[in-house]
Write an enzyme that holds these catalytic residues in place. Structure first.
Site, PDB file in Angstrom:
ATOM      1  CB  ILE A 154      35.234  36.670  61.754  1.00 39.44           C
ATOM      2  CG1 ILE A 154      35.253  36.555  60.576  1.00 39.44           C
ATOM      3  CG2 ILE A 154      37.070  35.766  61.885  1.00 39.44           C
ATOM      4  CD1 ILE A 154      35.838  38.097  59.798  1.00 39.44           C
ATOM      5  CG  ASP A 173      28.329  39.328  70.120  1.00 34.53           C
ATOM      6  OD1 ASP A 173      27.348  40.253  70.505  1.00 34.53           O
ATOM      7  OD2 ASP A 173      29.033  39.204  69.049  1.00 34.53           O
ATOM      8  CB  CYS A 232      42.891  39.140  62.841  1.00 29.49           C
ATOM      9  SG  CYS A 232      44.225  38.004  63.031  1.00 29.49           S
ATOM     10  CG  ASP A 258      46.298  40.564  59.798  1.00 33.85           C
ATOM     11  OD1 ASP A 258      47.316  40.868  58.783  1.00 33.85           O
ATOM     12  OD2 ASP A 258      45.388  40.336  58.889  1.00 33.85           O
ATOM     13  CD  GLU A 263      45.455  47.976  58.217  1.00 30.65           C
ATOM     14  OE1 GLU A 263      45.144  48.052  57.174  1.00 30.65           O
ATOM     15  OE2 GLU A 263      45.542  47.395  59.309  1.00 30.65           O
ATOM     16  CG  HIS A 281      44.278  44.027  56.936  1.00 31.20           C
ATOM     17  ND1 HIS A 281      43.639  45.366  56.912  1.00 31.20           N
ATOM     18  CD2 HIS A 281      43.842  43.107  56.756  1.00 31.20           C
ATOM     19  CE1 HIS A 281      42.837  45.165  57.215  1.00 31.20           C
ATOM     20  NE2 HIS A 281      41.832  43.679  57.273  1.00 31.20           N
ATOM     21  CG  LEU A 282      49.363  39.133  55.891  1.00 34.13           C
ATOM     22  CD1 LEU A 282      51.028  37.497  55.690  1.00 34.13           C
ATOM     23  CD2 LEU A 282      49.258  39.792  53.994  1.00 34.13           C
ATOM     24  N   GLY A 283      44.175  38.460  56.959  1.00 34.80           N
ATOM     25  CA  GLY A 283      43.327  37.779  56.867  1.00 34.80           C
ATOM     26  C   GLY A 283      42.578  37.675  55.629  1.00 34.80           C
ATOM     27  CB  ALA A 284      40.040  38.638  53.488  1.00 36.41           C
TER      28      ALA A 284
END
Length: 531
Positions: A154, A173, A232, A258, A263, A281-284
């Site tokens: 991602i 990273d 997110c 997000d 949760e 939590h709308l990422g997907a």
């Protein structure tokens, strides 16, 4: 008998039909995922469990899942699956990390734009009949520096989209190489450098012990003044209390979240603060992503249950269908080698060393390792498999090493397995002939050529006359048929071994008769389940 799969969460009918079309018996009942007692009562019937986020695959559920071989999560996050418990039980846990990558990346970009231009607050104000044009002064993204924490599936898409928006991108990273960063068009930096330089920060890492609170109060204090933060990925990556204080103090100009530490998030320190955009939590949550991950998990689970192919597993090396077909005999050989040393070794194993020679070195050696370790562990735990064996070995403190080398010797490829205990070392090597059958080719440094059978007898002795006759006569007198007989010795009059491939396991009294002759140092019956 056809494998049985339970779909306990909402998957599309198209995904469910994939199971049926592949010849798998499927039960589609999304209500079960929210009913833990019902799930416990039925899970023992199924070979596979397909879920989203509603079903909680707890240790208790895993304990009740007597036949379960695979859990498939339609999506990335597997917080609702007890992976260590599944691994110990030998259950593969797989997810679908690519099906919603674009959707989640797009949501992160959308959230970044929303917080840059204060769109939600401006929309609410305008809906309320106000016209507060001067109140909502935004900032451009062009030429701003975006700090990306986590440049995986991602994160790399976010980098690409941000570059298209003419942003400068720096990425932190630990697994990002300089070459990969150059190819992506981003600058690889350390975390402190990113915190000091970024105008926007977006997080794209899983929640682990190392990443939990990666934006801690201390790191938030290091941020460039006026930064905006987007999360997110996973709740718990950011100290929400510390971020709320920084927002109130004006050191952080905005945030877009997000995901949250708890949760469903009915309350958060970030709620109701100015210039904080929040979504549930709308990422997907796009039609395309939900369909993609559902189809992907159905295909992956079907492939595993029908062909042994492993894709996107979190506790097992991936093995493609093509690899499974080619590697099948070599997987059996690796397990047979492990079974041999495991049954002969009574002491605790300290080290396992595996060498892959010739053509086998280019195969999926991680999967072969799992098979060899499983063979060894079966001697003390018959229920162990390729998933659970490495976990058990690690728990016991066994050191495992792997070596690959180009072809040496007369065989195109072979595997050598060595183990070390406090008392001794053992070694065995094997290969696969053109007929696809595993062969043992060396034991204790003694060259042999022994076909592997379900029931075998292994003996060691001094190289003296009468061994063959004693073995043959004793087996014959007691009605035990010898299918194959293999001998080997280190030299004339030195150490010698015999491997008998038998039609059945010899009774204990027959083995006692052999031992009573005084001719043998070892008389060990062996079973090979993979033969």
């Amino acid at each position: 008998m056809a494998p049985k799969v339970l779909v306990s969460d909402k998957l599309s009918e198209t995904a469910v039909q994939i199971f049926r079309d592949r010849g798998i018996e499927v039960t589609f009942d999304p209500s079960i995922g929210k009913d833990k007692d019902k799930l416990l009562s039925v899970i023992g019937e199924y070979d596979g469990l397909a879920i989203r986020s509603a079903t909680k695959v707890t240790e208790k559920v895993i304990a009740a899942a007597g036949n379960l071989k695979v859990v498939g999560r339609a999506g990335i996050g597997v917080d609702n699956v007890d992976i260590p418990a599944a691994s110990k039980k030998g259950i593969i846990v797989m997810n679908t990390p690519f099906g919603n990558s674009i959707t989640t990346a797009e949501h992160a970009i959308s959230m970044m734009m929303a917080v840059a231009r204060q769109i939600p607050e401006a929309s609410a104000s305008t809906h309320a009949g106000k016209w507060e044009k001067s109140r909502f002064m935004g900032v451009e993204l062009t030429n701003k520096t975006l700090g990306v924490i986590g440049a995986g599936n991602i994160g790399s898409i976010v980098c690409d989209r941000a570059l298209g928006l003419k942003m400068k991108v720096v990425a932190y990273d630990p697994f990002l190489s300089e070459e990969r960063a150059l190819k992506m068009g981003v600058e690889k930096v350390e975390l402190d450098g990113l915190l000091a330089r970024a105008d926007f920060i977006t997080l794209h890492v899983p929640l682990t012990d190392k990443t939990r609170n990666i934006l801690s109060a201390g790191n938030i204090a290091k941020l460039k003044p006026g930064v905006r933060i987007v999360n997110c990925a996973r709740g718990g990556l950011v100290d929400e209390e510390a971020l709320a204080e920084a927002l109130k103090a004006g050191r952080v100009a905005g945030a877009a979240f997000d995901v949250f530490a708890v949760e469903p998030a009915t309350d958060s320190p970030l709620f109701n603060l100015p210039n904080v955009v929040v979504t549930p939590h709308l990422g997907a949550a796009t039609t395309e992503a939900q369909e993609n991950v559902a189809l992907q998990v159905a295909e992956q689970m079907s492939d595993y249950l029908l062909t042994g192919a492993v894709s996107n597993a979190l506790n097992m090396p991936s093995v493609t269908a093509e690899e499974a077909a080619v590697m099948g005999p070599w997987v059996r050989l690796a397990e047979n080698l492990g079974e041999f040393v495991g049954q002969l070794t009574d002491e605790a194993i300290q080290q396992i060393s595996i060498t892959y020679n010739g053509l086998v070195k280019d195969m999926n050696v991680d999967a072969l390792n799992c098979a060899a370790i499983a063979g060894i562990m079966k001697a003390t735990n018959p229920d162990v498999n390729m998933v659970s064996a490495p976990v058990i070995a690690k728990e016991r403190g066994v050191e495992i090493s792997t070596t690959t080398q180009d072809k040496t010797g007369v065989f195109d490829g072979y595997i050598r397995l060595q183990i070390k205990t406090a008392e001794r070392q053992r070694s065995i090597a094997g290969t696969v002939f053109s007929d696809g059958k595993p062969r043992f080719i060396q034991i204790k440094g003694i060259n042999i050529d022994a076909e592997v059978g379900a029931h075998m007898l292994y003996t060691t002795n001094a190289d003296v006359p009468g061994i063959i006759g004693t073995l043959g006569q004793t087996m014959g007198e007691n009605g035990v048929n010898i299918a194959n007989f293999t001998l080997g010795r280190s030299g004339a009059g030195q150490d010698a071994i015999a491997l008998l491939y038998l039609d059945e396991q010899p009774p204990a009294e027959v083995l006692d008769k052999l031992r009573a002759t005084g001719m043998f140092q070892q008389v060990r019956p062996l079973r090979f389940t993979a033969a």
